[in-house]
Write a protein that holds these residues in place. Structure first.
Motif, PDB file in Angstrom:
ATOM      1  N   LEU A   1     -24.263  -8.018 -68.769  1.00 14.12           N
ATOM      2  CA  LEU A   1     -25.273  -8.241 -69.807  1.00 14.12           C
ATOM      3  C   LEU A   1     -25.261  -9.696 -70.273  1.00 14.12           C
ATOM      4  CD1 LEU A   1     -24.942  -4.959 -71.909  1.00 14.12           C
ATOM      5  CD2 LEU A   1     -26.449  -5.474 -69.977  1.00 14.12           C
ATOM      6  N   VAL A   2     -24.073 -10.282 -70.362  1.00  9.07           N
ATOM      7  CA  VAL A   2     -23.976 -11.703 -70.723  1.00  9.07           C
ATOM      8  C   VAL A   2     -24.639 -12.556 -69.650  1.00  9.07           C
ATOM      9  CG1 VAL A   2     -22.391 -13.641 -71.063  1.00  9.07           C
ATOM     10  CG2 VAL A   2     -21.882 -11.412 -72.095  1.00  9.07           C
ATOM     11  N   LEU A   3     -24.386 -12.208 -68.399  1.00  7.31           N
ATOM     12  CA  LEU A   3     -24.966 -12.943 -67.276  1.00  7.31           C
ATOM     13  C   LEU A   3     -26.488 -12.883 -67.309  1.00  7.31           C
ATOM     14  CD1 LEU A   3     -24.377 -14.483 -64.621  1.00  7.31           C
ATOM     15  CD2 LEU A   3     -24.319 -12.270 -63.464  1.00  7.31           C
ATOM     16  N   MET A   4     -27.023 -11.706 -67.613  1.00  6.41           N
ATOM     17  CA  MET A   4     -28.471 -11.544 -67.639  1.00  6.41           C
ATOM     18  C   MET A   4     -29.098 -12.208 -68.858  1.00  6.41           C
ATOM     19  SD  MET A   4     -29.274 -10.135 -64.851  1.00  6.41           S
ATOM     20  CE  MET A   4     -30.992  -9.763 -65.188  1.00  6.41           C
ATOM     21  N   GLN A   5     -28.329 -12.354 -69.933  1.00  5.99           N
ATOM     22  CA  GLN A   5     -28.839 -13.070 -71.104  1.00  5.99           C
ATOM     23  C   GLN A   5     -29.001 -14.560 -70.797  1.00  5.99           C
ATOM     24  OE1 GLN A   5     -26.061 -12.135 -74.215  1.00  5.99           O
ATOM     25  NE2 GLN A   5     -26.963 -10.133 -74.655  1.00  5.99           N
ATOM     26  N   GLN A   6     -28.152 -15.053 -69.915  1.00  6.05           N
ATOM     27  CA  GLN A   6     -28.216 -16.468 -69.542  1.00  6.05           C
ATOM     28  C   GLN A   6     -29.398 -16.747 -68.622  1.00  6.05           C
ATOM     29  OE1 GLN A   6     -24.358 -17.052 -67.794  1.00  6.05           O
ATOM     30  NE2 GLN A   6     -23.296 -17.142 -69.770  1.00  6.05           N
ATOM     31  N   GLN A   7     -29.702 -15.789 -67.741  1.00  2.22           N
ATOM     32  CA  GLN A   7     -30.825 -15.959 -66.820  1.00  2.22           C
ATOM     33  C   GLN A   7     -31.273 -14.610 -66.275  1.00  2.22           C
ATOM     34  OE1 GLN A   7     -30.148 -18.617 -63.533  1.00  2.22           O
ATOM     35  NE2 GLN A   7     -32.019 -18.016 -62.461  1.00  2.22           N
ATOM     36  N   CYS A   8     -32.558 -14.355 -66.381  1.00  2.00           N
ATOM     37  CA  CYS A   8     -33.124 -13.141 -65.789  1.00  2.00           C
ATOM     38  C   CYS A   8     -33.394 -13.423 -64.312  1.00  2.00           C
ATOM     39  CB  CYS A   8     -34.421 -12.744 -66.499  1.00  2.00           C
ATOM     40  SG  CYS A   8     -34.173 -12.092 -68.164  1.00  2.00           S
ATOM     41  N   VAL A   9     -32.519 -12.930 -63.475  1.00  2.00           N
ATOM     42  CA  VAL A   9     -32.652 -13.195 -62.040  1.00  2.00           C
ATOM     43  C   VAL A   9     -33.788 -12.369 -61.448  1.00  2.00           C
ATOM     44  CG1 VAL A   9     -30.227 -13.790 -61.801  1.00  2.00           C
ATOM     45  CG2 VAL A   9     -30.954 -11.410 -61.503  1.00  2.00           C
ATOM     46  N   ASP A  10     -34.122 -12.681 -60.204  1.00  2.00           N
ATOM     47  CA  ASP A  10     -35.178 -11.919 -59.523  1.00  2.00           C
ATOM     48  C   ASP A  10     -34.698 -10.522 -59.145  1.00  2.00           C
ATOM     49  OD1 ASP A  10     -37.084 -14.056 -59.517  1.00  2.00           O
ATOM     50  OD2 ASP A  10     -35.951 -14.987 -57.885  1.00  2.00           O
ATOM     51  N   VAL A  11     -33.447 -10.438 -58.674  1.00  2.00           N
ATOM     52  CA  VAL A  11     -32.901  -9.151 -58.227  1.00  2.00           C
ATOM     53  C   VAL A  11     -31.474  -8.994 -58.734  1.00  2.00           C
ATOM     54  CG1 VAL A  11     -32.312  -7.698 -56.245  1.00  2.00           C
ATOM     55  CG2 VAL A  11     -34.322  -9.188 -56.136  1.00  2.00           C
ATOM     56  N   LEU A  12     -31.191  -7.827 -59.301  1.00  2.00           N
ATOM     57  CA  LEU A  12     -29.836  -7.503 -59.741  1.00  2.00           C
ATOM     58  C   LEU A  12     -29.299  -6.385 -58.861  1.00  2.00           C
ATOM     59  CD1 LEU A  12     -27.517  -7.778 -61.837  1.00  2.00           C
ATOM     60  CD2 LEU A  12     -28.639  -5.943 -63.125  1.00  2.00           C
ATOM     61  N   LEU A  13     -28.159  -6.628 -58.215  1.00  2.00           N
ATOM     62  CA  LEU A  13     -27.477  -5.606 -57.426  1.00  2.00           C
ATOM     63  C   LEU A  13     -26.375  -5.027 -58.303  1.00  2.00           C
ATOM     64  CD1 LEU A  13     -27.090  -7.535 -54.032  1.00  2.00           C
ATOM     65  CD2 LEU A  13     -29.009  -6.150 -54.830  1.00  2.00           C
ATOM     66  N   VAL A  14     -26.448  -3.738 -58.601  1.00  2.00           N
ATOM     67  CA  VAL A  14     -25.517  -3.164 -59.569  1.00  2.00           C
ATOM     68  C   VAL A  14     -24.940  -1.836 -59.083  1.00  2.00           C
ATOM     69  CG1 VAL A  14     -27.408  -2.030 -60.822  1.00  2.00           C
ATOM     70  CG2 VAL A  14     -25.240  -2.453 -61.993  1.00  2.00           C
TER      71      VAL A  14
ATOM     72  N   PRO B   1     -37.928  -7.610 -67.814  1.00  2.00           N
ATOM     73  CA  PRO B   1     -38.838  -6.700 -67.099  1.00  2.00           C
ATOM     74  C   PRO B   1     -39.254  -7.185 -65.714  1.00  2.00           C
ATOM     75  CG  PRO B   1     -39.960  -7.833 -68.906  1.00  2.00           C
ATOM     76  CD  PRO B   1     -38.511  -8.106 -69.075  1.00  2.00           C
ATOM     77  N   ALA B   2     -39.157  -8.484 -65.456  1.00  2.00           N
ATOM     78  CA  ALA B   2     -39.552  -9.004 -64.146  1.00  2.00           C
ATOM     79  C   ALA B   2     -38.436  -8.864 -63.112  1.00  2.00           C
ATOM     80  CB  ALA B   2     -39.964 -10.468 -64.263  1.00  2.00           C
ATOM     81  N   THR B   3     -37.241  -8.498 -63.565  1.00  2.00           N
ATOM     82  CA  THR B   3     -36.102  -8.354 -62.653  1.00  2.00           C
ATOM     83  C   THR B   3     -36.151  -7.008 -61.939  1.00  2.00           C
ATOM     84  OG1 THR B   3     -34.663  -9.770 -63.993  1.00  2.00           O
ATOM     85  CG2 THR B   3     -33.584  -8.228 -62.497  1.00  2.00           C
ATOM     86  N   ASP B   4     -36.012  -7.042 -60.628  1.00  2.00           N
ATOM     87  CA  ASP B   4     -35.901  -5.805 -59.851  1.00  2.00           C
ATOM     88  C   ASP B   4     -34.430  -5.426 -59.760  1.00  2.00           C
ATOM     89  OD1 ASP B   4     -38.575  -5.040 -58.946  1.00  2.00           O
ATOM     90  OD2 ASP B   4     -38.571  -6.963 -57.896  1.00  2.00           O
ATOM     91  N   VAL B   5     -34.135  -4.166 -60.030  1.00  2.00           N
ATOM     92  CA  VAL B   5     -32.747  -3.691 -59.996  1.00  2.00           C
ATOM     93  C   VAL B   5     -32.545  -2.800 -58.781  1.00  2.00           C
ATOM     94  CG1 VAL B   5     -30.951  -2.431 -61.214  1.00  2.00           C
ATOM     95  CG2 VAL B   5     -32.634  -3.763 -62.506  1.00  2.00           C
ATOM     96  N   MET B   6     -31.543  -3.137 -57.987  1.00  2.00           N
ATOM     97  CA  MET B   6     -31.202  -2.308 -56.836  1.00  2.00           C
ATOM     98  C   MET B   6     -29.778  -1.796 -56.993  1.00  2.00           C
ATOM     99  SD  MET B   6     -31.743  -2.890 -52.790  1.00  2.00           S
ATOM    100  CE  MET B   6     -30.943  -4.488 -52.721  1.00  2.00           C
ATOM    101  N   VAL B   7     -29.634  -0.488 -56.992  1.00  2.00           N
ATOM    102  CA  VAL B   7     -28.318   0.140 -57.089  1.00  2.00           C
ATOM    103  C   VAL B   7     -27.638   0.061 -55.725  1.00  2.00           C
ATOM    104  CG1 VAL B   7     -27.115   2.330 -57.439  1.00  2.00           C
ATOM    105  CG2 VAL B   7     -29.002   1.681 -58.953  1.00  2.00           C
TER     106      VAL B   7
END
Length: 219
Positions: free
Chosen positions: A45-58, A79-85
């Motif tokens: 969450l801290v990482l995403m607060q610093q920058q909303c990346v294009d894709v988050l692998l989680v 909202p523009a970030t695509d999340v891939m599990v």
């Protein structure tokens, strides 16, 4: 690669081996740029607060909280970030929960570096990459269930009721039927009423016709 530069990617996985595998897959692709990696939800969450990346692998199984919470947070704040599990969970429940939380893709951890790269490119292009095994689970879930056949009258009527019906169909009176079946007229009358109710009819003629239609009697 996007028109304005490489696709930015962040990785969240508490397992060092899998985290390094994902990071290596990203850094090996010229179209992708690794922004950062986290080993728990709080760091993610801290990482995403610093920058909303294009894709988050989680991953879903994080030590401090569920990866589903990370997905929901990212969907709300980036909202523009695509999340891939990318996870080890192969059951239908985790897939559906992830998609409902806002994930756009679902891969298993046995995915190769090339499959990970291709999935990231696909998700940015508007696709929803899902591991073949998980796609099969979803197809089974949404496949129409077979329409059950109407129960046969033989399964509805008891053996004794069928015997009474066969005798009554010959035009015999209740008393005559009772004598043949060695029953009291009252018992035969009760069976006849039950037959009418189960076959949804109101007369002997209707009962005989319906029984013939259902294959109980040879007309």
């Amino acid at each position: 690669m996007k028109a304005d530069g490489p696709i930015t990617v962040a990785v969240v996985d508490d397992n060092a081996f899998h985290r390094e595998h994902l990071c290596a897959a990203v850094t090996a692709s010229p179209e992708l740029r690794l922004v950062g990696a986290a080993d728990d939800a709080a760091s993610a969450l801290v990482l995403m607060q610093q920058q909303c990346v294009d894709v988050l692998l989680v991953d879903l199984g994080l030590p401090d909280r569920s990866g589903l919470e990370v997905i929901r947070h990212v969907r709300a704040h980036c909202p523009a970030t695509d999340v891939m599990v990318v996870t080890v969970f192969t059951d239908e429940r985790h897939v559906l929960q992830s998609l409902e939380a806002g994930a756009t893709g679902y891969l298993l951890k046995d995915a190769t570096a090339q499959e990970i790269r291709q999935a990231v490119l696909e998700i940015v292009a508007g696709g929803s990459p899902i591991s073949p095994l998980m796609a099969r689970h979803l197809l089974k879930r949404f496949r129409p269930a077979p329409v059950p056949e109407a129960p046969l009258a033989k399964a509805v009527l008891s053996t004794r009721e069928i015997e009474v019906l066969q005798v009554v169909a010959k035009g015999l009176s209740v008393k005559e039927a009772a004598d043949i079946l060695a029953l009291s007229p009252m018992t035969v009358g009760t069976h006849v009423k039950n037959i009418y109710r189960k076959l949804a009819v109101n007369s002997r003629a209707e009962a005989v016709y319906e029984a013939g239609r259902l294959g109980l009697l040879a007309l």
